[in-house]
Design a protein around this motif. Structure first.
Motif, PDB file in Angstrom:
ATOM      1  N   GLY A  67       0.809  -1.209   0.000  1.00  0.00           N
ATOM      2  CA  GLY A  67       0.000   0.000   0.000  1.00  0.00           C
ATOM      3  C   GLY A  67       0.845   1.264   0.000  1.00  0.00           C
ATOM      4  O   GLY A  67       2.042   1.250  -0.268  1.00  0.00           O
ATOM      5  N   ALA A  68       0.179   2.365   0.300  1.00  0.00           N
ATOM      6  CA  ALA A  68       0.853   3.653   0.471  1.00  0.00           C
ATOM      7  C   ALA A  68       0.392   4.177   1.826  1.00  0.00           C
ATOM      8  O   ALA A  68      -0.747   4.623   1.972  1.00  0.00           O
ATOM      9  CB  ALA A  68       0.467   4.616  -0.646  1.00  0.00           C
ATOM     10  N   LEU A  69       1.258   4.115   2.814  1.00  0.00           N
ATOM     11  CA  LEU A  69       0.851   4.319   4.203  1.00  0.00           C
ATOM     12  C   LEU A  69       1.618   5.453   4.872  1.00  0.00           C
ATOM     13  O   LEU A  69       2.722   5.815   4.465  1.00  0.00           O
ATOM     14  CB  LEU A  69       1.082   3.033   5.007  1.00  0.00           C
ATOM     15  CG  LEU A  69       0.475   1.739   4.471  1.00  0.00           C
ATOM     16  CD1 LEU A  69       0.937   0.561   5.325  1.00  0.00           C
ATOM     17  CD2 LEU A  69      -1.043   1.827   4.444  1.00  0.00           C
ATOM     18  N   ASN A 110       1.423  10.635   3.671  1.00  0.00           N
ATOM     19  CA  ASN A 110       1.346  12.050   4.012  1.00  0.00           C
ATOM     20  C   ASN A 110       2.693  12.519   4.570  1.00  0.00           C
ATOM     21  O   ASN A 110       3.005  12.289   5.738  1.00  0.00           O
ATOM     22  CB  ASN A 110       0.257  12.302   5.063  1.00  0.00           C
ATOM     23  CG  ASN A 110      -1.122  11.980   4.561  1.00  0.00           C
ATOM     24  OD1 ASN A 110      -1.767  12.788   3.916  1.00  0.00           O
ATOM     25  ND2 ASN A 110      -1.579  10.763   4.853  1.00  0.00           N
ATOM     26  N   LEU A 111       3.487  13.159   3.722  1.00  0.00           N
ATOM     27  CA  LEU A 111       4.694  13.807   4.212  1.00  0.00           C
ATOM     28  C   LEU A 111       4.296  14.973   5.111  1.00  0.00           C
ATOM     29  O   LEU A 111       3.156  15.457   5.060  1.00  0.00           O
ATOM     30  CB  LEU A 111       5.537  14.314   3.046  1.00  0.00           C
ATOM     31  CG  LEU A 111       6.113  13.255   2.097  1.00  0.00           C
ATOM     32  CD1 LEU A 111       6.719  13.919   0.872  1.00  0.00           C
ATOM     33  CD2 LEU A 111       7.132  12.387   2.802  1.00  0.00           C
ATOM     34  N   GLY A 136       1.817  23.419  13.246  1.00  0.00           N
ATOM     35  CA  GLY A 136       1.992  24.846  13.447  1.00  0.00           C
ATOM     36  C   GLY A 136       3.440  25.182  13.680  1.00  0.00           C
ATOM     37  O   GLY A 136       4.349  24.399  13.352  1.00  0.00           O
ATOM     38  N   ALA A 137       3.672  26.344  14.277  1.00  0.00           N
ATOM     39  CA  ALA A 137       5.040  26.805  14.509  1.00  0.00           C
ATOM     40  C   ALA A 137       5.817  25.845  15.410  1.00  0.00           C
ATOM     41  O   ALA A 137       7.044  25.731  15.304  1.00  0.00           O
ATOM     42  CB  ALA A 137       5.015  28.199  15.116  1.00  0.00           C
ATOM     43  N   ALA A 138       5.104  25.150  16.301  1.00  0.00           N
ATOM     44  CA  ALA A 138       5.769  24.227  17.234  1.00  0.00           C
ATOM     45  C   ALA A 138       6.015  22.863  16.619  1.00  0.00           C
ATOM     46  O   ALA A 138       6.584  21.981  17.273  1.00  0.00           O
ATOM     47  CB  ALA A 138       4.940  24.093  18.510  1.00  0.00           C
ATOM     48  N   GLY A 139       5.572  22.648  15.386  1.00  0.00           N
ATOM     49  CA  GLY A 139       5.776  21.367  14.733  1.00  0.00           C
ATOM     50  C   GLY A 139       4.484  20.625  14.493  1.00  0.00           C
ATOM     51  O   GLY A 139       3.403  21.227  14.434  1.00  0.00           O
ATOM     52  N   VAL A 140       4.585  19.308  14.394  1.00  0.00           N
ATOM     53  CA  VAL A 140       3.426  18.445  14.102  1.00  0.00           C
ATOM     54  C   VAL A 140       3.154  17.566  15.312  1.00  0.00           C
ATOM     55  O   VAL A 140       4.074  17.064  15.962  1.00  0.00           O
ATOM     56  CB  VAL A 140       3.688  17.564  12.861  1.00  0.00           C
ATOM     57  CG1 VAL A 140       2.518  16.626  12.599  1.00  0.00           C
ATOM     58  CG2 VAL A 140       3.958  18.436  11.633  1.00  0.00           C
ATOM     59  N   SER A 141       1.885  17.390  15.609  1.00  0.00           N
ATOM     60  CA  SER A 141       1.483  16.460  16.669  1.00  0.00           C
ATOM     61  C   SER A 141       0.215  15.749  16.239  1.00  0.00           C
ATOM     62  O   SER A 141      -0.518  16.220  15.364  1.00  0.00           O
ATOM     63  CB  SER A 141       1.250  17.200  17.997  1.00  0.00           C
ATOM     64  OG  SER A 141       0.202  18.155  17.867  1.00  0.00           O
ATOM     65  N   ALA A 150      10.363  13.585  11.501  1.00  0.00           N
ATOM     66  CA  ALA A 150       9.362  13.507  10.434  1.00  0.00           C
ATOM     67  C   ALA A 150       9.972  12.953   9.150  1.00  0.00           C
ATOM     68  O   ALA A 150      11.193  12.989   8.936  1.00  0.00           O
ATOM     69  CB  ALA A 150       8.783  14.894  10.165  1.00  0.00           C
ATOM     70  N   ASP A 151       9.101  12.407   8.312  1.00  0.00           N
ATOM     71  CA  ASP A 151       9.436  12.056   6.931  1.00  0.00           C
ATOM     72  C   ASP A 151      10.558  11.026   6.796  1.00  0.00           C
ATOM     73  O   ASP A 151      11.467  11.165   5.977  1.00  0.00           O
ATOM     74  CB  ASP A 151       9.808  13.323   6.145  1.00  0.00           C
ATOM     75  CG  ASP A 151       8.692  14.350   6.139  1.00  0.00           C
ATOM     76  OD1 ASP A 151       7.518  13.952   6.178  1.00  0.00           O
ATOM     77  OD2 ASP A 151       8.997  15.566   6.107  1.00  0.00           O
TER      78      ASP A 151
END
Length: 320
Positions: A67-69, A110-111, A136-141, A150-151
């Motif tokens: 798949g693409a996960l 989802n990158l 946001g500015a603080a990153g991803v959660s 990430a990524d």
């Protein structure tokens, strides 16, 4: 005679080139291809030893090869911070473990750059449950768990490493509270208010079981025991002004909206009872009502997810 030898030499050279080409093609054909699926990354990265054991026990290794996960992957430190170790993983019911792991997976790639800059973007996980991504500015959660790397690329998708294990919701806000033995005083207080005052009770029930999201700062049994409502008997005996006080106290613990720990902002916010709450952010998250003076309630466990909101466990009852 010279022509004969020249012809033979040319033919021999051509045969040598042909054989060499076939040999090289054969070597290339036999060269093993390197696999770098999500499963391979988990198997090869020593920061994922507990996740590796969980994936293996749940039988999800093959599913994570295709798949693409997108996988929000807790590393070993995240499992430890969530109170989970190899022994716990091996003791869990396989169906439960599978549901927990699938709650970390999205069925699309989802990158971090693909994620919208927004709070609480709803995503559907592989388990069918909903999770909420903030960027946001603080990153991803996601559900308040921070992405710390990430990524991480894989052949069939991408991995975002997170600092806490995600647990799928066990029901709505009321059901989650009812299922936690640390909240027996809180549940008794809610039942008392709901049963004693039909009008207020309908509002409280709608908040805790409805579809609109709310955030509850939930005091533990020990927190209640430090107040006049220090026993189930005292809670059940509440009437008149005491019951009004209990009602106002409960409403002071509820804030509109789904506010994960990563979405909290320092300052004042109105509770469901309209009493102001002061939120302080530092090494810990603290909250207090006007009646608490300078005594803050500390969030001891954040981001307990419900289908209609989120619960933060606190060690002191908020007084409006």
């Amino acid at each position: 005679m010279n022509i004969y030898w020249k012809t033979l030499k040319t033919a021999s050279l051509a045969l040598t080139v042909l054989v060499s080409s076939l040999f090289l093609m054969s070597c290339e054909k036999d060269e093993p291809t390197t696999s770098n699926t999500i499963t391979d990354v988990v198997l090869q990265n020593n920061d994922f030893t507990i996740l590796r054991a969980a994936v293996t026990r749940a039988g999800l290794a093959d599913a994570l090869r295709g798949g693409a996960l997108t996988v929000f992957a807790p590393n070993d430190a995240a499992f430890t911070a969530s109170g989970l170790d190899l022994a716990t993983i091996n003791s869990l019911d396989v169906n439960t473990l599978t549901a927990v792991l699938q709650y970390h997976v999205l069925a699309t790639k989802n990158l971090s750059t693909d994620l919208p800059t927004a709070s609480n973007t709803e995503v559907t996980t592989l388990s069918g449950g909903k999770a909420y991504v903030t960027k946001g500015a603080a990153g991803v959660s996601i559900n308040g768990a921070k992405v710390i790397a990430a990524d991480v690329a894989a052949d069939n998708g991408v991995i975002h490493v997170i600092n806490r294990v995600l647990l799928p919701p066990a029901g709505n806000l009321l059901q989650v509270a009812q299922g936690n033995t640390n909240f027996t005083f809180l549940v008794a207080a809610l039942n008392k208010v709901i049963q004693a005052n039909p009008a207020v009770g309908a509002t409280v029930t709608a908040v805790l079981t409805g579809s609109s999201p709310y955030t509850v700062f939930a005091p533990t049994n020990a927190a209640f025991q430090a107040t006049p409502f220090n026993s189930i008997e005292a809670i059940n005996a509440a009437s008149g002004e005491t019951l009004n006080t209990l009602t106002n106290v409960l409403l002071a613990h509820v804030v509109a909206g789904r506010v994960f720990s990563t979405n909290l902002v320092a300052g004042t916010v109105a509770s469901a009872g309209q009493a102001p709450l002061t939120v302080t952010l530092g090494e810990t998250v603290q909250v207090r009502g006007a009646g608490n003076g300078t005594n803050n309630a500390t969030v001891t466990s954040a981001d307990v997810v419900a289908t209609n909101g989120v619960i933060h466990v606190i060690d002191r009852v908020i007084l409006p």
